[in-house]
Design an enzyme around this catalytic site. Structure first.
Site, PDB file in Angstrom:
ATOM      1  N   PHE A  59      45.426  29.926  20.113  1.00 23.50           N
ATOM      2  CA  PHE A  59      45.535  28.496  19.848  1.00 23.50           C
ATOM      3  C   PHE A  59      44.734  27.764  20.909  1.00 23.50           C
ATOM      4  CE2 PHE A  59      46.934  24.248  19.363  1.00 23.50           C
ATOM      5  CZ  PHE A  59      47.013  24.130  17.985  1.00 23.50           C
TER       6      PHE A  59
ATOM      7  N   GLU B 125      32.906  19.978  11.888  1.00 21.60           N
ATOM      8  CA  GLU B 125      34.322  20.306  12.083  1.00 21.60           C
ATOM      9  C   GLU B 125      34.549  20.900  13.473  1.00 21.60           C
ATOM     10  OE1 GLU B 125      37.249  19.897  11.527  1.00 21.60           O
ATOM     11  OE2 GLU B 125      37.994  21.089   9.863  1.00 21.60           O
ATOM     12  N   ASP B 126      35.760  20.748  13.983  1.00 27.92           N
ATOM     13  CA  ASP B 126      36.075  21.345  15.292  1.00 27.92           C
ATOM     14  C   ASP B 126      36.328  22.847  15.170  1.00 27.92           C
ATOM     15  OD1 ASP B 126      38.435  20.926  13.865  1.00 27.92           O
ATOM     16  OD2 ASP B 126      39.496  19.911  15.494  1.00 27.92           O
TER      17      ASP B 126
ATOM     18  N   ASP C  28      43.241  19.551  20.031  1.00 25.22           N
ATOM     19  CA  ASP C  28      44.527  19.155  20.598  1.00 25.22           C
ATOM     20  C   ASP C  28      45.652  20.122  20.293  1.00 25.22           C
ATOM     21  OD1 ASP C  28      44.694  18.540  17.751  1.00 25.22           O
ATOM     22  OD2 ASP C  28      46.542  17.470  18.242  1.00 25.22           O
TER      23      ASP C  28
ATOM     24  N   LYS D 176      40.362  14.240  14.326  1.00 25.01           N
ATOM     25  CA  LYS D 176      39.764  13.614  15.494  1.00 25.01           C
ATOM     26  C   LYS D 176      39.029  14.653  16.335  1.00 25.01           C
ATOM     27  CE  LYS D 176      44.033  10.992  15.647  1.00 25.01           C
ATOM     28  NZ  LYS D 176      45.312  10.897  16.372  1.00 25.01           N
ATOM     29  N   GLY D 177      39.276  15.915  16.024  1.00 21.98           N
ATOM     30  CA  GLY D 177      38.855  17.006  16.903  1.00 21.98           C
ATOM     31  C   GLY D 177      37.363  17.193  17.105  1.00 21.98           C
TER      32      GLY D 177
ATOM     33  N   ARG E 160      42.766  16.829  24.318  1.00 19.65           N
ATOM     34  CA  ARG E 160      41.457  16.572  23.711  1.00 19.65           C
ATOM     35  C   ARG E 160      40.406  16.223  24.753  1.00 19.65           C
ATOM     36  NH1 ARG E 160      42.146  16.147  18.146  1.00 19.65           N
ATOM     37  NH2 ARG E 160      44.059  15.189  17.406  1.00 19.65           N
TER      38      ARG E 160
ATOM     39  N   ASP F 211      40.188  27.581  10.663  1.00 18.51           N
ATOM     40  CA  ASP F 211      41.242  28.571  10.884  1.00 18.51           C
ATOM     41  C   ASP F 211      41.497  29.298   9.552  1.00 18.51           C
ATOM     42  OD1 ASP F 211      43.364  29.810  12.316  1.00 18.51           O
ATOM     43  OD2 ASP F 211      44.772  28.293  11.700  1.00 18.51           O
TER      44      ASP F 211
ATOM     45  N   LYS G  60      37.625  30.915  13.371  1.00 23.33           N
ATOM     46  CA  LYS G  60      38.581  32.031  13.499  1.00 23.33           C
ATOM     47  C   LYS G  60      38.541  32.820  12.198  1.00 23.33           C
ATOM     48  CE  LYS G  60      42.303  29.605  15.970  1.00 23.33           C
ATOM     49  NZ  LYS G  60      43.722  29.203  15.814  1.00 23.33           N
TER      50      LYS G  60
HETATM   51  P1  IMP Z   1      42.758  25.321   8.563  1.00 28.48           P
HETATM   52  O1  IMP Z   1      43.025  24.443   7.387  1.00 28.48           O
HETATM   53  O2  IMP Z   1      43.835  26.358   8.739  1.00 28.48           O
HETATM   54  O3  IMP Z   1      41.380  25.944   8.545  1.00 28.48           O
HETATM   55  O4  IMP Z   1      42.917  24.446   9.848  1.00 28.48           O
HETATM   56  C1  IMP Z   1      41.973  23.543  10.181  1.00 28.48           C
HETATM   57  C2  IMP Z   1      42.447  22.532  11.201  1.00 28.48           C
HETATM   58  O5  IMP Z   1      43.607  22.936  11.927  1.00 28.48           O
HETATM   59  C3  IMP Z   1      41.364  22.370  12.223  1.00 28.48           C
HETATM   60  O6  IMP Z   1      40.411  21.450  11.795  1.00 28.48           O
HETATM   61  C4  IMP Z   1      42.143  21.922  13.429  1.00 28.48           C
HETATM   62  O7  IMP Z   1      42.308  20.524  13.394  1.00 28.48           O
HETATM   63  C5  IMP Z   1      43.482  22.623  13.293  1.00 28.48           C
HETATM   64  N1  IMP Z   1      43.501  23.878  14.078  1.00 28.48           N
HETATM   65  C6  IMP Z   1      43.382  25.147  13.627  1.00 28.48           C
HETATM   66  N2  IMP Z   1      43.429  26.045  14.633  1.00 28.48           N
HETATM   67  C7  IMP Z   1      43.544  25.313  15.765  1.00 28.48           C
HETATM   68  C8  IMP Z   1      43.592  25.674  17.163  1.00 28.48           C
HETATM   69  O8  IMP Z   1      43.554  26.835  17.590  1.00 28.48           O
HETATM   70  N3  IMP Z   1      43.704  24.614  18.027  1.00 28.48           N
HETATM   71  C9  IMP Z   1      43.756  23.314  17.634  1.00 28.48           C
HETATM   72  N4  IMP Z   1      43.687  22.949  16.344  1.00 28.48           N
HETATM   73  C10 IMP Z   1      43.591  23.939  15.418  1.00 28.48           C
HETATM   74 MG    MG Z   2      40.083  19.544  12.344  1.00 29.83          MG
END
Ligand code: IMP
Ligand code: MG
Length: 180
Positions: free
Chosen positions: A151, A98-99, A158, A42-43, A164, A102, A130
């Protein structure tokens, strides 16, 4: 104990300005073509609005929901697609909006799944990146802002479905985070 917010990292104005720059770049890259914008729920809802309204190339919109996060701040590593887009992606230019990227786990999995639908190309446009947390070779094509290992919350992002609605990007102070 309540979670404590850190300072404002990016204001609505800064985000909007950056979205305009990225939209101009997408316009250039896809001049004369049509793109499918795929909003990751939803981000990304606020960020995709900023991108979409500034594009001049023709667009179609759809949504996808995938997650590897529950009510915690660390990735479970297991990605689940909870809502699959209905739109036909065969031979189409797809931009996943994408939001935040990470570890890169989620998008690496999602992109492999989308590739099976035979798009002409798939690009990723993320509001935040990141890079220091990456555990694979995933690379985003359009990045709003590079951020440190914090974070972050707000502007769609969120923590356990909260924050959000903030019209800016902030972060949760590490010591005060109340994990559920
Ligand atoms: P990844 O699979 O580790 O790249 O994580 C991706 C998803 O984790 C993102 O699309 C976010 O929804 C969530 N996420 C990762 N880091 C954060 C953060 O710092 N704040 C909020 N959501 C996060
Ligand atoms: Mg996301």
């Amino acid at each position: 104990m309540a979670n404590k917010l850190g300072k404002i990292l990016y204001t609505e104005e800064q985000i909007s300005k950056r979205a305009k720059e990225i939209a101009a770049q997408i316009d250039k890259d896809f001049e004369g073509e049509e793109v499918i914008l795929l909003c990751t729920l939803k981000g990304s809802i606020l960020w995709i609005g900023d991108i979409m309204k500034n594009l001049t190339v023709k667009t179609k919109l759809d949504f996808i929901s995938a997650s590897s996060y529950g009510a915690s701040k660390t990735s479970s590593g297991v990605v689940k697609i909870k809502f699959d887009p209905e739109i036909n992606m065969y031979n189409a230019n797809v931009i996943v909006v994408e939001d935040i990227v990470d570890t890169g786990n989620t998008l690496k999995y999602v992109l492999a799944k989308l590739e099976e639908r035979g798009p002409k190309c798939i690009k990723v446009c993320t509001m935040l990146n990141k890079e220091s947390r990456r555990t694979n070779d995933f690379h985003a094509d359009y990045v709003g802002f590079e951020i440190d290992d914090l974070f972050v919350i707000g502007y769609g992002l969120d923590f356990d479905q909260r924050y959000r609605d903030l019209p800016y990007i902030s972060y949760l102070e590490e010591d005060d985070v109340e994990l559920l």
